[in-house]
Design a protein around this motif. Structure first.
Motif, PDB file in Angstrom:
ATOM      1  N   PRO A 173     109.114  88.982 -25.418  1.00  0.00           N
ATOM      2  CA  PRO A 173     108.891  89.861 -26.055  1.00  0.00           C
ATOM      3  C   PRO A 173     109.347  90.377 -27.475  1.00  0.00           C
ATOM      4  O   PRO A 173     108.355  90.716 -27.943  1.00  0.00           O
ATOM      5  CB  PRO A 173     109.553  91.164 -25.203  1.00  0.00           C
ATOM      6  N   ILE A 174     110.398  89.895 -28.010  1.00  0.00           N
ATOM      7  CA  ILE A 174     109.952  89.308 -29.661  1.00  0.00           C
ATOM      8  C   ILE A 174     109.924  88.629 -29.716  1.00  0.00           C
ATOM      9  O   ILE A 174     109.390  88.961 -30.857  1.00  0.00           O
ATOM     10  CB  ILE A 174     112.343  89.166 -29.108  1.00  0.00           C
ATOM     11  N   SER A 175     109.176  87.185 -29.582  1.00  0.00           N
ATOM     12  CA  SER A 175     108.208  86.671 -30.097  1.00  0.00           C
ATOM     13  C   SER A 175     106.437  87.183 -30.308  1.00  0.00           C
ATOM     14  O   SER A 175     106.239  87.000 -31.286  1.00  0.00           O
ATOM     15  CB  SER A 175     108.221  85.531 -29.875  1.00  0.00           C
ATOM     16  N   VAL A 176     106.313  88.202 -29.756  1.00  0.00           N
ATOM     17  CA  VAL A 176     105.078  88.639 -29.468  1.00  0.00           C
ATOM     18  C   VAL A 176     105.084  90.370 -30.458  1.00  0.00           C
ATOM     19  O   VAL A 176     104.274  90.279 -31.367  1.00  0.00           O
ATOM     20  CB  VAL A 176     105.092  89.768 -27.909  1.00  0.00           C
ATOM     21  N   ILE A 177     105.977  90.838 -30.660  1.00  0.00           N
ATOM     22  CA  ILE A 177     106.567  91.687 -31.759  1.00  0.00           C
ATOM     23  C   ILE A 177     106.568  91.086 -33.336  1.00  0.00           C
ATOM     24  O   ILE A 177     105.752  91.118 -34.638  1.00  0.00           O
ATOM     25  CB  ILE A 177     107.198  92.615 -31.445  1.00  0.00           C
ATOM     26  N   VAL A 178     107.695  89.850 -33.601  1.00  0.00           N
ATOM     27  CA  VAL A 178     107.069  89.556 -34.724  1.00  0.00           C
ATOM     28  C   VAL A 178     106.396  87.945 -35.184  1.00  0.00           C
ATOM     29  O   VAL A 178     105.300  88.421 -36.948  1.00  0.00           O
ATOM     30  CB  VAL A 178     108.909  88.160 -34.318  1.00  0.00           C
ATOM     31  N   ALA A 179     104.985  87.935 -33.710  1.00  0.00           N
ATOM     32  CA  ALA A 179     104.071  87.310 -34.035  1.00  0.00           C
ATOM     33  C   ALA A 179     103.355  88.784 -34.435  1.00  0.00           C
ATOM     34  O   ALA A 179     102.400  88.127 -35.319  1.00  0.00           O
ATOM     35  CB  ALA A 179     103.785  86.224 -33.038  1.00  0.00           C
ATOM     36  N   ALA A 180     102.980  89.283 -34.117  1.00  0.00           N
ATOM     37  CA  ALA A 180     102.037  90.547 -34.255  1.00  0.00           C
ATOM     38  C   ALA A 180     101.970  90.969 -36.057  1.00  0.00           C
ATOM     39  O   ALA A 180     101.448  91.167 -37.260  1.00  0.00           O
ATOM     40  CB  ALA A 180     102.009  91.651 -33.770  1.00  0.00           C
ATOM     41  N   GLY A 203      94.409  89.692 -37.787  1.00  0.00           N
ATOM     42  CA  GLY A 203      95.463  89.127 -38.041  1.00  0.00           C
ATOM     43  C   GLY A 203      96.204  89.632 -36.689  1.00  0.00           C
ATOM     44  O   GLY A 203      97.483  89.173 -35.950  1.00  0.00           O
ATOM     45  N   LEU A 204      96.277  90.654 -36.382  1.00  0.00           N
ATOM     46  CA  LEU A 204      96.918  91.546 -35.002  1.00  0.00           C
ATOM     47  C   LEU A 204      96.476  91.946 -33.918  1.00  0.00           C
ATOM     48  O   LEU A 204      97.018  91.288 -33.053  1.00  0.00           O
ATOM     49  CB  LEU A 204      97.157  93.531 -36.125  1.00  0.00           C
TER      50      LEU A 204
END
Length: 637
Positions: free
Chosen positions: A350-357, A368-369
């Protein structure tokens, strides 16, 4: 007298000390690799930002090729050649996009006609809300102390004489003239450029995406070979299988995600049409597209339909219906449809999804979003199959960064029994208790014993770790996940031939008490009566007072056995002298390093059976309780 030149400067260096060169310590190989990796990462990020106009169409083309790949393969299995299959697939995609675009354009045009009326309705509702809030605020303010006095004193302020005179002069002055600047006449070319400029950019991007996607689909095998050559070709067969598997997984995920989001948009559009919201197709397509944005996409998609429902309805019922539509459909899609279709997780933390967004939005803006989750998933899948890019899987994937043994050892070093229990409950949901003990706990305690032997763990710290581990073993006895039967053949088997008492004796190491406690627990769960005896009770002075009259099997546990095992041989000799008819099972958990793998060495030590796991120890103890000891050396299974 002739003057001689002064040569003192020429020979000055003979008296002055020569400078000593300063040698800096050479950088180690890991430091150089870290610096190179940091430089490469900075260059890649800068290239992604600078070349976004080129990279965005290529990225969209790659994702489109993943989506169309199943259709191309299906047409190929039906007998169509590669090139016609690719062209047909691309035409189908373009047709679907054009159809959706026409539908959105027609409904957006009708929405623009009614926009002034909707704006007036929203303005009236805003005024009503303001009046309602003002009335209630005034009623609350009237209840406050001092409000009545202030109300009586309030009134129109007297106008000063000078101000009144100024107002009369201002009224007598003529009103200013309104001057309007006429715009120059625009030529047809200027009008055409103004109209076509916003359209040419997306049209150019679409053409690039389509052309690149066609070439990717046509040359898929060649591109795969080039990628294999870049990431590693030492094991060509395994690398090729890994890349093909990654491509299939990505294609399956993108198609599934596209189907889910399209269905989500269709359901939202039909629901808005049933509620009576204008242009439901526009909001349905927008909801399906924004659902590619993790977490916040559906929330952003709901704002416009809720605002439009407030604009067309004099009341608030349609607003409530639209909000309920999103509140019901989104959790149903996320927690029921998606897990049934492609599992509970996308493989991203989950944290990687937020950081990637956040990262991809900063790099490429709104596009990009939308692409953040697909791009991150591509990196994770590639990292799982390509060794040089494994760090992507470690940083962004949802798999544990450390193996189970490392996590257990880290938590036991941190003296955190609660975290150990959490990890144990998770693992016990898919494996029996003795497997968890053998594969995780025993391996972690081996590392602790090795570190303690090297002196990195002081005696007091080792005693505290053992105490924490004994607490964990006691709690696992109560854990529901550990109440399942142990692997068939240990628990649930016939116990009619099992008789006598098994004594679990700890070795002299600081962590052997924990191993004896685990073995005692497993033996009791298998129907064997047990007794735990600490090492101090079998010393030379205390052994004479130890009662072993009811003991039929002794199970010795040694986690750390280095050098000559003379003390172990003497211990077994004392036990045989104290209890002559007892069968001895010796657990040498570091069996490979103990030096007792040779049958001759085992016979010299004098035990009846040697085991290297807790499962083997339970089986050997049960077998010894079911029959008399043979007196010969038996090898563990």
């Amino acid at each position: 007298m002739n003057a001689h030149p002064d040569n003192s400067d020429e020979f000055a260096h003979l008296d002055s000390p020569s400078p000593v060169p300063v040698q800096l310590p050479p950088a180690s190989a890991p430091e150089v690799r870290s610096l190179v990796a940091l430089a490469v990462g900075a260059i890649v990020i800068a290239a992604l930002y600078v070349a976004q106009d080129v990279l965005i169409p290529i990225t969209l083309a790659v994702i489109l090729s993943f989506v169309l790949s199943p259709l191309v393969n299906l047409l190929g299995r039906l007998g169509l050649w590669r090139a016609p299959a690719v062209l047909v697939s691309v035409l189908v995609a373009l047709g679907a996009i054009a159809l959706v675009g026409m539908l959105i354009g027609n409904q957006a045009a009708s929405l623009a006609v009614e926009a002034p009326r909707y704006a007036e309705t929203i303005q009236r509702k805003v005024q009503g809300v303001q009046e309602y809030a003002a009335v209630h605020f005034a009623s609350v303010a009237s209840l406050l102390p001092g409000s009545a006095r202030e109300g009586r004193s309030s009134g129109p302020a007297p106008v000063p004489p000078r101000a009144a005179a100024g107002n009369s002069r201002a009224a007598a002055e003529p009103a200013p003239l309104l001057v309007e600047i006429a715009r120059p006449h625009s030529s047809p070319f200027v009008i055409a450029r103004t109209v076509l400029t916003p359209v040419l950019g997306p049209l150019e991007t679409m053409v690039i995406v389509v052309v690149v996607a066609i070439f990717i689909l046509l040359q898929k095998e060649e591109l795969r070979d080039r990628f294999i050559r870049l990431v590693g070709s030492s094991d060509l067969n395994r690398t090729m299988l890994a890349i093909d598997d990654a491509a299939r997984r990505l294609s399956r995920y993108f198609v599934s995600q596209l189907a889910v989001n399209a269905t989500f948009g269709l359901v939202i559009g039909l629901g808005l049409w049933a509620i009576g919201v204008p242009s439901p197709a526009v909001w349905g397509v927008l909801s399906g597209i924004l659902r590619f944005v993790p977490y916040v996409g559906p929330v952003l998609a709901a704002f416009a339909p809720i605002g439009l429902a407030a604009a067309i309805d004099p009341g608030w019922s349609k607003v409530v219906y639209v909000a309920l539509l999103y509140v019901v459909v989104e959790p149903l899609t996320g927690y029921v449809v998606e897990p049934l279709l492609y599992g509970h997780s996308t493989g991203l933390s989950p944290i990687s999804v937020i950081v990637a967004a956040v990262f991809w939005t900063w790099m490429w803006g709104p596009i990009g979003l939308i692409l953040s989750t697909p791009l991150t998933l591509c990196l994770v899948v590639i990292g799982r199959h390509a060794k040089p890019l494994e760090f992507f899987d470690v940083l962004l994937g949802d798999r544990p960064a450390l193996p189970a043994v490392d996590r257990f050892y880290q938590r036991i070093l941190a003296d955190d029994p609660d975290e150990i229990l959490d990890q144990a409950e998770t693992l016990l949901a898919s494996q029996p208790l003795e497997q968890y003990y053998d594969e995780v706990v025993l391996q972690g305690l081996k590392r602790a014993a090795e570190d303690q032997a090297r002196g990195t763990i002081p005696p007091g710290r080792a005693a505290q770790m053992t105490h924490s581990m004994l607490e964990v073993i006691g709690e696992l006895e109560k854990t529901p996940a550990a109440q399942h039967d142990v692997t068939p053949g240990i628990t649930g088997g016939p116990t009619a031939g099992v008789r006598g008492l098994a004594a679990c004796i700890s070795g002299r190491g600081p962590f052997d008490d924990a191993v004896s406690a685990m073995l005692d627990q497993l033996l009791r769960r298998s129907g064997v009566a047990t007794r735990v005896i600490p090492y101090r009770s079998v010393s030379r002075d205390a052994l004479a007072a130890l009662d072993l009259s009811n003991v039929s099997v002794i199970a010795l546990s040694y986690l750390e056995l280095s050098g000559s095992p003379a003390h172990l041989r003497y211990l077994i000799a004392r036990l045989r002298q104290r209890a002559p008819g007892v069968s001895i099972v010796l657990g040498l958990w570091p069996s490979a390093e103990s030096g007792l793998g040779d049958p001759a060495a085992q016979k010299m030590v004098g035990a009846d059976r040697y085991v290297a796991s807790l499962r083997e120890a339970v089986e050997a103890t049960r077998a010894a309780l079911g029959q008399q000891p043979t007196g010969r050396v038996a090898r563990g299974a």
